[in-house]
Design a protein around this motif. Structure first.
Motif, PDB file in Angstrom:
ATOM      1  N   ALA A  64       0.862  -1.175   0.000  1.00 43.49           N
ATOM      2  CA  ALA A  64       0.000   0.000   0.000  1.00 43.49           C
ATOM      3  C   ALA A  64       0.904   1.232   0.000  1.00 43.49           C
ATOM      4  O   ALA A  64       2.101   1.135   0.301  1.00 43.49           O
ATOM      5  N   PRO A  65       0.372   2.395  -0.331  1.00 41.99           N
ATOM      6  CA  PRO A  65       1.205   3.607  -0.296  1.00 41.99           C
ATOM      7  C   PRO A  65       1.808   3.845   1.075  1.00 41.99           C
ATOM      8  O   PRO A  65       1.167   3.624   2.104  1.00 41.99           O
ATOM      9  N   VAL A  66       3.059   4.297   1.076  1.00 49.31           N
ATOM     10  CA  VAL A  66       3.804   4.573   2.307  1.00 49.31           C
ATOM     11  C   VAL A  66       4.471   5.930   2.194  1.00 49.31           C
ATOM     12  O   VAL A  66       4.535   6.532   1.120  1.00 49.31           O
ATOM     13  N   ASP A  67       4.979   6.404   3.331  1.00 49.16           N
ATOM     14  CA  ASP A  67       5.648   7.707   3.336  1.00 49.16           C
ATOM     15  C   ASP A  67       7.002   7.642   2.639  1.00 49.16           C
ATOM     16  O   ASP A  67       7.405   8.588   1.944  1.00 49.16           O
ATOM     17  N   VAL A  68       7.721   6.543   2.847  1.00 51.23           N
ATOM     18  CA  VAL A  68       9.106   6.420   2.389  1.00 51.23           C
ATOM     19  C   VAL A  68       9.389   4.959   2.068  1.00 51.23           C
ATOM     20  O   VAL A  68       8.826   4.063   2.695  1.00 51.23           O
ATOM     21  N   ALA A  69      10.282   4.731   1.104  1.00 51.00           N
ATOM     22  CA  ALA A  69      10.818   3.395   0.872  1.00 51.00           C
ATOM     23  C   ALA A  69      12.319   3.414   1.118  1.00 51.00           C
ATOM     24  O   ALA A  69      12.994   4.422   0.872  1.00 51.00           O
ATOM     25  N   ILE A  70      12.834   2.290   1.640  1.00 46.98           N
ATOM     26  CA  ILE A  70      14.274   2.128   1.864  1.00 46.98           C
ATOM     27  C   ILE A  70      14.729   0.898   1.098  1.00 46.98           C
ATOM     28  O   ILE A  70      14.270  -0.217   1.374  1.00 46.98           O
ATOM     29  N   GLY A  71      15.615   1.090   0.134  1.00 53.78           N
ATOM     30  CA  GLY A  71      16.208  -0.010  -0.613  1.00 53.78           C
ATOM     31  C   GLY A  71      17.488  -0.444   0.072  1.00 53.78           C
ATOM     32  O   GLY A  71      18.450   0.327   0.143  1.00 53.78           O
ATOM     33  N   LEU A  72      17.495  -1.666   0.594  1.00 53.96           N
ATOM     34  CA  LEU A  72      18.611  -2.150   1.404  1.00 53.96           C
ATOM     35  C   LEU A  72      19.728  -2.675   0.509  1.00 53.96           C
ATOM     36  O   LEU A  72      19.518  -3.579  -0.312  1.00 53.96           O
ATOM     37  N   GLY A  73      20.916  -2.156   0.698  1.00 56.98           N
ATOM     38  CA  GLY A  73      22.049  -2.521  -0.121  1.00 56.98           C
ATOM     39  C   GLY A  73      22.433  -3.986   0.014  1.00 56.98           C
ATOM     40  O   GLY A  73      22.263  -4.595   1.072  1.00 56.98           O
ATOM     41  N   SER A  74      22.940  -4.544  -1.087  1.00 54.20           N
ATOM     42  CA  SER A  74      23.351  -5.951  -1.131  1.00 54.20           C
ATOM     43  C   SER A  74      24.031  -6.194  -2.469  1.00 54.20           C
ATOM     44  O   SER A  74      24.275  -5.263  -3.238  1.00 54.20           O
ATOM     45  N   HIS A  75      24.275  -7.467  -2.766  1.00 57.96           N
ATOM     46  CA  HIS A  75      24.820  -7.845  -4.073  1.00 57.96           C
ATOM     47  C   HIS A  75      23.760  -7.854  -5.161  1.00 57.96           C
ATOM     48  O   HIS A  75      24.071  -8.030  -6.334  1.00 57.96           O
ATOM     49  N   ASP A  76      22.477  -7.669  -4.779  1.00 58.42           N
ATOM     50  CA  ASP A  76      21.344  -7.942  -5.660  1.00 58.42           C
ATOM     51  C   ASP A  76      20.782  -6.650  -6.232  1.00 58.42           C
ATOM     52  O   ASP A  76      20.062  -5.912  -5.560  1.00 58.42           O
ATOM     53  N   LEU A  77      21.084  -6.371  -7.512  1.00 52.30           N
ATOM     54  CA  LEU A  77      20.596  -5.156  -8.165  1.00 52.30           C
ATOM     55  C   LEU A  77      19.082  -5.190  -8.351  1.00 52.30           C
ATOM     56  O   LEU A  77      18.464  -4.160  -8.626  1.00 52.30           O
ATOM     57  N   GLY A  78      18.477  -6.353  -8.177  1.00 50.90           N
ATOM     58  CA  GLY A  78      17.029  -6.448  -8.232  1.00 50.90           C
ATOM     59  C   GLY A  78      16.348  -5.570  -7.193  1.00 50.90           C
ATOM     60  O   GLY A  78      15.188  -5.172  -7.377  1.00 50.90           O
ATOM     61  N   VAL A  79      17.046  -5.249  -6.100  1.00 52.29           N
ATOM     62  CA  VAL A  79      16.491  -4.333  -5.102  1.00 52.29           C
ATOM     63  C   VAL A  79      16.218  -2.972  -5.737  1.00 52.29           C
ATOM     64  O   VAL A  79      15.159  -2.373  -5.537  1.00 52.29           O
ATOM     65  N   ALA A  80      17.186  -2.469  -6.508  1.00 51.92           N
ATOM     66  CA  ALA A  80      17.012  -1.176  -7.161  1.00 51.92           C
ATOM     67  C   ALA A  80      15.945  -1.246  -8.247  1.00 51.92           C
ATOM     68  O   ALA A  80      15.138  -0.319  -8.405  1.00 51.92           O
ATOM     69  N   THR A  81      15.922  -2.342  -9.000  1.00 51.08           N
ATOM     70  CA  THR A  81      14.917  -2.509 -10.049  1.00 51.08           C
ATOM     71  C   THR A  81      13.518  -2.514  -9.458  1.00 51.08           C
ATOM     72  O   THR A  81      12.595  -1.841  -9.947  1.00 51.08           O
ATOM     73  N   THR A  82      13.337  -3.271  -8.383  1.00 51.52           N
ATOM     74  CA  THR A  82      12.028  -3.359  -7.729  1.00 51.52           C
ATOM     75  C   THR A  82      11.638  -2.027  -7.118  1.00 51.52           C
ATOM     76  O   THR A  82      10.473  -1.593  -7.230  1.00 51.52           O
ATOM     77  N   SER A  83      12.580  -1.345  -6.486  1.00 54.94           N
ATOM     78  CA  SER A  83      12.295  -0.035  -5.900  1.00 54.94           C
ATOM     79  C   SER A  83      11.828   0.945  -6.966  1.00 54.94           C
ATOM     80  O   SER A  83      10.864   1.696  -6.750  1.00 54.94           O
ATOM     81  N   ALA A  84      12.496   0.926  -8.105  1.00 49.52           N
ATOM     82  CA  ALA A  84      12.112   1.842  -9.183  1.00 49.52           C
ATOM     83  C   ALA A  84      10.700   1.534  -9.680  1.00 49.52           C
ATOM     84  O   ALA A  84       9.898   2.444  -9.929  1.00 49.52           O
ATOM     85  N   GLY A  85      10.386   0.257  -9.832  1.00 46.47           N
ATOM     86  CA  GLY A  85       9.053  -0.117 -10.284  1.00 46.47           C
ATOM     87  C   GLY A  85       7.971   0.307  -9.314  1.00 46.47           C
ATOM     88  O   GLY A  85       6.893   0.783  -9.727  1.00 46.47           O
ATOM     89  N   LEU A  86       8.229   0.161  -8.027  1.00 45.22           N
ATOM     90  CA  LEU A  86       7.244   0.548  -7.021  1.00 45.22           C
ATOM     91  C   LEU A  86       7.113   2.063  -6.927  1.00 45.22           C
ATOM     92  O   LEU A  86       6.021   2.587  -6.656  1.00 45.22           O
ATOM     93  N   TYR A  87       8.200   2.782  -7.172  1.00 47.68           N
ATOM     94  CA  TYR A  87       8.107   4.241  -7.240  1.00 47.68           C
ATOM     95  C   TYR A  87       7.215   4.654  -8.404  1.00 47.68           C
ATOM     96  O   TYR A  87       6.316   5.496  -8.246  1.00 47.68           O
ATOM     97  N   ARG A  88       7.458   4.062  -9.558  1.00 51.94           N
ATOM     98  CA  ARG A  88       6.648   4.419 -10.735  1.00 51.94           C
ATOM     99  C   ARG A  88       5.187   4.039 -10.535  1.00 51.94           C
ATOM    100  O   ARG A  88       4.288   4.659 -11.121  1.00 51.94           O
ATOM    101  N   ALA A  89       4.934   3.030  -9.703  1.00 51.08           N
ATOM    102  CA  ALA A  89       3.555   2.633  -9.412  1.00 51.08           C
ATOM    103  C   ALA A  89       2.872   3.578  -8.429  1.00 51.08           C
ATOM    104  O   ALA A  89       1.678   3.413  -8.150  1.00 51.08           O
ATOM    105  N   GLY A  90       3.624   4.543  -7.901  1.00 46.48           N
ATOM    106  CA  GLY A  90       3.032   5.553  -7.037  1.00 46.48           C
ATOM    107  C   GLY A  90       2.938   5.186  -5.577  1.00 46.48           C
ATOM    108  O   GLY A  90       2.188   5.823  -4.829  1.00 46.48           O
ATOM    109  N   LEU A  91       3.721   4.194  -5.119  1.00 47.56           N
ATOM    110  CA  LEU A  91       3.609   3.771  -3.723  1.00 47.56           C
ATOM    111  C   LEU A  91       4.333   4.706  -2.752  1.00 47.56           C
ATOM    112  O   LEU A  91       4.058   4.672  -1.549  1.00 47.56           O
ATOM    113  N   PHE A  92       5.246   5.523  -3.251  1.00 48.27           N
ATOM    114  CA  PHE A  92       5.978   6.452  -2.388  1.00 48.27           C
ATOM    115  C   PHE A  92       6.606   7.529  -3.253  1.00 48.27           C
ATOM    116  O   PHE A  92       6.733   7.375  -4.474  1.00 48.27           O
TER     117      PHE A  92
END
Length: 227
Positions: A30-58
């Motif tokens: 659901a929509p939230v105030d802020v998202a935090i993408g947790l660093g790791s070896h997995d660039l999928g975190v950034a890909t998923t964060s970008a998709g959820l931003y474009r979906a308007g969740l934060f």
């Protein structure tokens, strides 16, 4: 102990799937105030964060993470810096991103992100944690311990274990990571690092079996990072 050259058996994969499913929180987003993408070896975190931003969740996205032995070669300028660059390529505006480049473990991901947000006048009541698929539960438990007044949701790249193991390319490492994260879910509450999470009996049995089989390179005390 399983020889490192020995093929992983279907029984071992079945146990790994139990742990994989347990690690994922299954939150309805659901929509939230802020998202935090947790660093790791997995660039999928950034890909998923970008998709959820474009979906308007934060509207505000923090990327957090410095380097670790497992990410330094892939992300030489730091995890958060590379995640930001990837999100920009995927259409997230620079004005929406804050970068926390120093965190060396999950606890620091949370505390340093909180400090960065506060320094920018942002005190969220709801936060979406975006992580590797098998890190959802541990990140949730850590965040609830360190930032108890905030409501957290968790998200990750929507992959099944079979797809994830192919994307990583090192099947044994995937099992080691699943085991290591579950050990932290079990042990970190005793150290005050996280809130306790109930571990179903079949998941605990699967964990103990894989430990006996030698999938232990990521467990605490193995010489790896305990982040």
């Amino acid at each position: 102990m399983t020889d490192v050259r020995q093929a992983i058996t279907e029984e071992q994969w079945q146990r790994a799937r139990l742990i994989w499913d347990y690690h994922q929180m299954g939150h309805d987003l659901a929509p939230v105030d802020v998202a935090i993408g947790l660093g790791s070896h997995d660039l999928g975190v950034a890909t998923t964060s970008a998709g959820l931003y474009r979906a308007g969740l934060f509207q505000v996205l923090v990327f957090t993470g410095g380097n670790s032995p497992t990410t330094r070669a892939r992300f030489p300028r730091g995890e958060a810096v590379h995640f930001r660059e990837h999100a920009l390529e995927l259409g997230v505006p620079d004005s929406a991103i804050l970068v926390e480049p120093n965190a060396a473990n999950t606890g620091e991901n949370i505390t340093l992100s909180r400090e960065l947000l506060a320094a920018n006048g942002i005190r969220p009541k709801t936060v979406l944690l975006v992580s590797k698929p098998y890190m959802e539960r541990r990140s949730f438990a850590t965040a609830r311990r360190l930032w108890p007044e905030v409501e957290f949701l968790c998200a990750s790249e929507p992959l099944e274990l079979d797809d994830y193991r192919k994307s990583i390319g090192d099947e044994r490492l995937v099992l080691d990571m699943l085991v290591g994260d579950l050990q932290r879910v079990i042990e970190y509450p005793k150290l005050g690092f996280a809130i306790a999470q109930e571990v179903p009996e079949d998941v605990h049995e699967a964990y103990e079996s894989l430990v006996r089989d030698g999938f232990t390179s990521r467990v605490i005390g193995s010489g790896r990072s305990s982040s």
